[in-house]
Design a protein around this motif. Structure first.
Motif, mmCIF file in Angstrom:
data_model
loop_
_atom_site.group_PDB
_atom_site.id
_atom_site.type_symbol
_atom_site.label_atom_id
_atom_site.label_comp_id
_atom_site.label_asym_id
_atom_site.label_seq_id
_atom_site.Cartn_x
_atom_site.Cartn_y
_atom_site.Cartn_z
ATOM 1 N N LEU A 1 -33.080 66.253 63.218
ATOM 2 C CA LEU A 1 -32.358 67.333 63.886
ATOM 3 C C LEU A 1 -32.050 66.907 65.314
ATOM 4 O O LEU A 1 -32.942 66.447 66.022
ATOM 5 N N ASN A 2 -30.820 67.066 65.709
ATOM 6 C CA ASN A 2 -30.426 66.799 67.091
ATOM 7 C C ASN A 2 -29.852 68.102 67.651
ATOM 8 O O ASN A 2 -28.692 68.437 67.402
ATOM 9 N N ARG A 3 -30.682 68.812 68.387
ATOM 10 C CA ARG A 3 -30.261 70.127 68.896
ATOM 11 C C ARG A 3 -29.159 69.991 69.948
ATOM 12 O O ARG A 3 -28.272 70.829 70.040
ATOM 13 N N SER B 1 -26.754 67.852 70.150
ATOM 14 C CA SER B 1 -25.458 67.613 69.522
ATOM 15 C C SER B 1 -25.198 68.557 68.367
ATOM 16 O O SER B 1 -24.123 68.513 67.766
ATOM 17 N N GLN B 2 -26.196 69.342 68.040
ATOM 18 C CA GLN B 2 -26.067 70.335 66.961
ATOM 19 C C GLN B 2 -25.708 69.674 65.638
ATOM 20 O O GLN B 2 -24.732 70.080 64.977
ATOM 21 N N TYR B 3 -26.460 68.658 65.284
ATOM 22 C CA TYR B 3 -26.266 68.085 63.953
ATOM 23 C C TYR B 3 -27.600 67.786 63.301
ATOM 24 O O TYR B 3 -28.625 67.587 63.954
ATOM 25 N N ILE B 4 -27.532 67.756 62.000
ATOM 26 C CA ILE B 4 -28.697 67.542 61.156
ATOM 27 C C ILE B 4 -28.345 66.414 60.191
ATOM 28 O O ILE B 4 -27.203 66.327 59.750
ATOM 29 N N SER B 5 -29.300 65.574 59.897
ATOM 30 C CA SER B 5 -29.025 64.486 58.972
ATOM 31 C C SER B 5 -30.065 64.448 57.865
ATOM 32 O O SER B 5 -31.184 64.960 58.006
ATOM 33 N N LEU B 6 -29.657 63.838 56.768
ATOM 34 C CA LEU B 6 -30.561 63.616 55.639
ATOM 35 C C LEU B 6 -30.375 62.180 55.180
ATOM 36 O O LEU B 6 -29.250 61.735 54.952
ATOM 37 N N LEU B 7 -31.480 61.470 55.062
ATOM 38 C CA LEU B 7 -31.455 60.085 54.603
ATOM 39 C C LEU B 7 -32.237 60.001 53.300
ATOM 40 O O LEU B 7 -33.356 60.518 53.211
ATOM 41 N N ILE B 8 -31.641 59.380 52.308
ATOM 42 C CA ILE B 8 -32.317 59.186 51.027
ATOM 43 C C ILE B 8 -32.459 57.687 50.803
ATOM 44 O O ILE B 8 -31.463 56.956 50.755
ATOM 45 N N SER C 1 -37.696 69.606 64.605
ATOM 46 C CA SER C 1 -37.113 68.976 65.787
ATOM 47 C C SER C 1 -37.562 67.529 65.959
ATOM 48 O O SER C 1 -36.801 66.686 66.437
ATOM 49 N N SER C 2 -38.775 67.257 65.542
ATOM 50 C CA SER C 2 -39.315 65.908 65.735
ATOM 51 C C SER C 2 -38.910 64.977 64.599
ATOM 52 O O SER C 2 -39.270 63.805 64.594
ATOM 53 N N GLY C 3 -38.180 65.509 63.630
ATOM 54 C CA GLY C 3 -37.831 64.705 62.463
ATOM 55 C C GLY C 3 -38.984 64.730 61.474
ATOM 56 O O GLY C 3 -40.147 64.805 61.874
ATOM 57 N N ASN C 4 -38.675 64.678 60.210
ATOM 58 C CA ASN C 4 -39.743 64.702 59.221
ATOM 59 C C ASN C 4 -39.344 63.947 57.963
ATOM 60 O O ASN C 4 -38.167 63.765 57.671
ATOM 61 N N ASN D 1 -24.609 63.796 57.173
ATOM 62 C CA ASN D 1 -24.859 64.688 58.300
ATOM 63 C C ASN D 1 -24.214 66.040 58.089
ATOM 64 O O ASN D 1 -23.351 66.199 57.228
ATOM 65 N N CYS D 2 -24.618 66.957 58.933
ATOM 66 C CA CYS D 2 -23.902 68.208 59.005
ATOM 67 C C CYS D 2 -23.954 68.688 60.449
ATOM 68 O O CYS D 2 -24.853 68.297 61.209
#
Lengths: 118, 112
Positions: free
Chosen positions: B64-66, B68-75, B52-55, B22-23
């Motif tokens: 993206l969670n506006r 909470s202001q965090y962004i995640s990346l899943l691999i 915003s809807s996730g991709n 996350n960030c």
């Protein structure tokens, strides 16, 4: 498409000399080019934003007289590090934004120039 | 508080595993969000934009969670070639000009 080149790839120079780095957008026109600097294990830090035909906008703490930026055409921006000192040694990266920017404002990055000042 | 914060890692995970990081970003006016990948001594390259809807793009999913202001990346199904530093990047308009702010990056090491 969307290729950005930078020259030179790396340069080693003596303290006190000036070094010019070129950034070119090869297959698109870029109204805006950005110059970043990255020290080891640090994030990219924006130094300045360069708009074609106008003066660059420098970020706080970046000396405009030391880092001269010229953006004379839609495909070329240059960064000149004047009177370079060892603390200027860093990885300098440019990016360019297409004339017709997409909704997400993609910037295309050059391969970077590694500057070492002895 | 830094504008974009990431856990620097390194994250050591076995090949084939699923990994997420996350960030967080501090400027609620930020408008666009990205994940970039940077290999050692190379320039950053855009991995994916974050909507915003996730991709999803193949094995990569961004959220993206506006609020909470965090962004995640899943691999998923990680490959050896996924070893790199992943940069969380935020675009914010300030004073009429926009610009990218980079996190320090999260270092990922995929082990055979």
């Amino acid at each position: 498409g969307a290729v950005v080149s930078q020259h030179p790839s790396w340069v080693i120079c003596k303290s006190g000399t000036s070094v010019k780095i070129e950034c070119r957008s090869l297959d698109f026109q870029a109204t805006t080019m950005f110059w970043y600097r990255q020290f080891p294990k640090q994030s990219l830090m924006l130094m300045a934003t360069s708009n074609e035909g106008s003066k660059a906008t420098y970020e706080q703490g970046v000396e405009k007289d030391k880092f001269l930026i010229n953006h004379a055409s839609l495909t070329l921006s240059t960064l000149t590090v004047t009177s370079a000192h060892p603390e200027d040694s860093s990885f300098y990266i440019c990016s360019a934004r297409d004339l017709i920017a997409g909704a997400y404002n993609e910037q295309f990055f050059g391969p970077g120039t590694r500057l070492t000042v002895l | 508080r830094k504008e974009v914060e990431q856990d620097p890692g390194p994250f050591n995970v076995p090949e084939g595993a699923t990994v997420a990081f996350n960030c967080t970003y501090s400027n609620s006016a930020s408008q666009s969000f990205f994940w970039y990948r940077q290999d050692c001594r190379k320039e950053p390259k855009l991995l994916m934009s974050v909507y915003s809807s996730g991709n999803e793009d193949g094995r990569f999913t961004a959220q993206l969670n506006r609020a909470s202001q965090y962004i995640s990346l899943l691999i998923r199904d990680s490959k050896l070639s996924d070893s790199a530093t992943y940069l969380c990047v935020v675009n914010t308009i300030r004073g009429g000009a926009d610009g990218l702010t980079f996190g320090k990056g999260t270092h990922l090491i995929i082990q055979p």
